[in-house]
Scaffold this motif. Sequence first.
Motif, PDB file in Angstrom:
ATOM      1  N   MET A  89      19.349  37.567 -41.713  1.00 15.38           N
ATOM      2  CA  MET A  89      19.194  37.382 -43.154  1.00 15.38           C
ATOM      3  C   MET A  89      18.729  38.671 -43.830  1.00 15.38           C
ATOM      4  N   LEU A  90      17.801  39.369 -43.175  1.00 14.66           N
ATOM      5  CA  LEU A  90      17.288  40.615 -43.764  1.00 14.66           C
ATOM      6  C   LEU A  90      18.399  41.661 -43.870  1.00 14.66           C
ATOM      7  N   LEU A  91      19.173  41.805 -42.802  1.00 16.57           N
ATOM      8  CA  LEU A  91      20.277  42.768 -42.833  1.00 16.57           C
ATOM      9  C   LEU A  91      21.298  42.401 -43.901  1.00 16.57           C
ATOM     10  N   ALA A  92      21.616  41.103 -43.995  1.00 19.96           N
ATOM     11  CA  ALA A  92      22.592  40.660 -45.003  1.00 19.96           C
ATOM     12  C   ALA A  92      22.094  40.940 -46.412  1.00 19.96           C
ATOM     13  N   LEU A  93      20.799  40.693 -46.644  1.00 13.75           N
ATOM     14  CA  LEU A  93      20.236  40.931 -47.982  1.00 13.75           C
ATOM     15  C   LEU A  93      20.232  42.421 -48.318  1.00 13.75           C
ATOM     16  N   VAL A  94      19.831  43.247 -47.355  1.00 18.97           N
ATOM     17  CA  VAL A  94      19.772  44.698 -47.593  1.00 18.97           C
ATOM     18  C   VAL A  94      21.162  45.262 -47.885  1.00 18.97           C
ATOM     19  N   LEU A  95      22.174  44.711 -47.254  1.00 20.64           N
ATOM     20  CA  LEU A  95      23.541  45.207 -47.467  1.00 20.64           C
ATOM     21  C   LEU A  95      24.170  44.618 -48.730  1.00 20.64           C
ATOM     22  N   ALA A  96      23.982  43.317 -48.935  1.00 19.32           N
ATOM     23  CA  ALA A  96      24.720  42.628 -50.003  1.00 19.32           C
ATOM     24  C   ALA A  96      24.158  42.901 -51.383  1.00 19.32           C
ATOM     25  N   LEU A  97      22.835  43.003 -51.511  1.00 12.81           N
ATOM     26  CA  LEU A  97      22.231  43.146 -52.845  1.00 12.81           C
ATOM     27  C   LEU A  97      22.633  44.444 -53.557  1.00 12.81           C
TER      28      LEU A  97
END
Length: 278
Positions: A89-97
């Motif tokens: 989730m952290l990786l997805a948030l850092v990339l997607a935002l």
Amino acid sequence: MSDTTITRTVAVASARRRRRKFRPRRMLLGAAGVLTFLLIWEIASRTGIVDPTYLPPASVVLVTMVQNAALTGFWVAVGQTLTSWGLGMLLALVLALPLGIVIGLSPFLQKATRTTIEFLRPIPSVGLIPLAVLIFAVPLQQSLLIITYGAFWQIFIQVMYGVADVDTVAMNTARSFGFSWWQRVRDVVFPTMLPFLLTGVRLAAAVALILAVTAELVIGTPGLGNQIALSRNVGLYASTYALVLATGLLGLVINVGVRLLERRLLGWHQSVRGEAIV
């Protein structure tokens, strides 16, 4: 408006907030649904509609689940699953935002990436399992690739929707006052986008948990999914179903946690207050 009217209005609003916090009818309906499901399961197994060898009665599974909760290995597996889920989730948030904001604010980038996004987004995350196994040797890294890919699109698309919802007049006004790009993002884009972002996080949290357990089942990454596979392989079917139920409870806890976070961060938003702005 008189002081008495204001006081009465505040009292009514406070009463409504208290009623929303405590919803016994909804809780009773939820509990009734779960009990009905368990009762149907119990009857189906006890009456032989399904083979009790492969689907033990719900009462037996619930007892096994309580026994599992007393084992250290069970909580270690829960921690491993949560670790994979949280890192993904952290990786997805850092990339997607940031990517969603940059592309959403640029009409040129939107046109340039539209075809690529529509091509990549429908690819199922589990279809990346062979690729993950070939690229990474560590099971956790293999799981993270799958979890991050699935969660990324949920957050990225919602951020894009949020950026598209920003008021053009407000953006032009900020630009005319000499706001820098970062100031426009911080003061105009982010407040509008935040409800969309949190919706994306809530959707991604459920998807990420499903993918974490799936990766543990298929790849063998340590965690609840791996424990389910091991129990099934040795014929401990009651323990298998108990672990499946534990996975469902974990998903419920995560969903409640994300909703509480959403309610706290969006206390000012109409979707949370539930009150029409007059």
